[in-house]
Scaffold this motif. Structure first.
Motif, PDB file in Angstrom:
ATOM      1  N   UNK A 201       0.797  -1.223   0.000  1.00 38.49           N
ATOM      2  CA  UNK A 201       0.000   0.000   0.000  1.00 38.49           C
ATOM      3  C   UNK A 201       0.829   1.272   0.000  1.00 38.49           C
ATOM      4  N   UNK A 202       0.249   2.342   0.545  1.00 42.64           N
ATOM      5  CA  UNK A 202       0.969   3.594   0.732  1.00 42.64           C
ATOM      6  C   UNK A 202       1.854   3.521   1.972  1.00 42.64           C
ATOM      7  N   UNK A 203       1.244   3.185   3.129  1.00 45.01           N
ATOM      8  CA  UNK A 203       1.940   3.225   4.409  1.00 45.01           C
ATOM      9  C   UNK A 203       1.474   2.082   5.303  1.00 45.01           C
ATOM     10  N   UNK A 204       2.356   1.631   6.183  1.00 44.93           N
ATOM     11  CA  UNK A 204       2.030   0.637   7.199  1.00 44.93           C
ATOM     12  C   UNK A 204       2.426   1.193   8.559  1.00 44.93           C
ATOM     13  N   UNK A 205       1.548   1.021   9.548  1.00 48.95           N
ATOM     14  CA  UNK A 205       1.833   1.379  10.940  1.00 48.95           C
ATOM     15  C   UNK A 205       1.733   0.116  11.783  1.00 48.95           C
TER      16      UNK A 205
END
Length: 334
Positions: A201-205
């Protein structure tokens, strides 16, 4: 070996010189290693601990109760996956997990709509933990809001308008979250908690408990990412690598199984563009464009600018049991 930088999101919200310093540090972390710790996000430690405790409560349920919400029940890739039920690079991961996404109405199967529309649908919830739905959906939305703020900051770091990605998330970003339990490896299993991979995706947290295991690939070898109380570990996903033509770095990472007598719990949140979006190729200024080498190319894992196609590809490869149950005539085409 270097350590991950620590970024404080409150500096972005403060504006002025604090925002400028945050952007400079963010640009370096996203370009050089693709990972960083995030503090100052406003999500209280007590809520973080509540989510990890909820994960423990869920995985402590009898197997029959967990299998009642198994992922193969529906085509939406939500629910429980038992130990070694997910694959990375074709090999089973030694973890069990519980996946949710946005709470949605299922689309009836139709030949005239993209197959990825079947990703949309309701979550499954265990009846034994009635509080789980409210806690996790609120938590997921808070992480989505945090991710959107970071996405705007990254746009500015690339010398774009902070609204550069808005058209891809104006209906709300794609959200995917999983609670995860890693048991310790034994002589009959590998230590592959999760095999080396990039996030799509765009970002992972990622919220970690107190047990290490996450590792990031660097030029000097695998870098351990120990838990930092109150902080999330953030990493750049392949969609940002695509959008920046490889200027930003989606980095390979893995999880090794904990030592004997220890379990590890975590919560991973993945934010992408909405499924019907196409990821833009940003017009970087010339001095940045010269440093963009193009996104990494793997013929066994092609990347698509169309988001739904990219997400479904990853889900089918990771969960062959769901693919077989609900996408048998389609899975080989991805």
């Amino acid at each position: 070996m270097e350590q991950l930088p620590i970024l404080n999101l409150s500096d972005w919200h403060a504006g002025g010189q604090s925002r400028h310093a945050f952007i400079t540090k963010l640009a370096d972390a996203a370009r050089r290693i693709g990972f960083f710790y995030l503090t100052g996000h406003g999500i209280e430690l007590a809520r973080q601990q509540q989510v990890l405790l909820l994960a423990r409560d869920f995985f402590a349920l009898p197997l029959a109760d967990k299998l009642a919400v198994k992922m193969t029940n529906t085509p939406h890739f939500r629910g429980y996956t038992r130990l070694q039920g997910e694959l990375t690079l074709g090999k089973p991961d030694l973890r069990e997990q519980f996946d949710i996404m946005q709470e949605e109405t299922a689309n009836p199967p139709r030949s005239d709509v993209p197959k990825w529309s079947q990703l949309q649908g309701p979550n499954q919830w265990p009846s034994q933990l009635p509080q789980m739905k409210t806690i996790l959906l609120e938590w997921q939305q808070d992480l989505a809001d945090t991710s959107v703020a970071l996405l705007k900051a990254l746009a500015v770091a690339l010398e774009q308008s902070e609204t550069a990605f808005d058209a891809t998330i104006d209906a709300g970003p794609y959200q995917h979250m999983k609670l995860i339990r890693y048991p310790n490896a034994n002589g009959e299993t590998s230590g592959q908690g999760v095999g080396a991979h990039k996030d799509p995706g765009y970002l992972t947290l990622v919220l970690q408990d107190k047990q290490s295991g996450l590792e990031v690939q660097t030029d000097e070898g695998w870098l351990s990412i120990p838990p930092l109380e109150g902080a999330f570990v953030v990493n750049i996903g392949e969609l940002l690598e695509l959008a920046s033509n490889g200027y930003l770095k989606a980095t390979y990472h893995r999880v090794t199984s904990p030592p004997a007598g220890v379990e590890r719990y975590s919560c991973a949140f993945f934010m992408a563009a909405q499924l019907n979006a196409t990821v833009p190729l940003l017009p970087l200024p010339e001095y940045l464009a010269r440093q963009a080498l193009g996104p990494a190319s793997d013929p066994l894992n092609p990347l698509f600018h169309q988001v739904g196609q990219n997400v479904l590809k990853g889900r089918l490869r990771s969960h062959p049991d769901v693919a077989k149950a609900h996408y048998a005539s389609f899975a080989n085409a991805i």
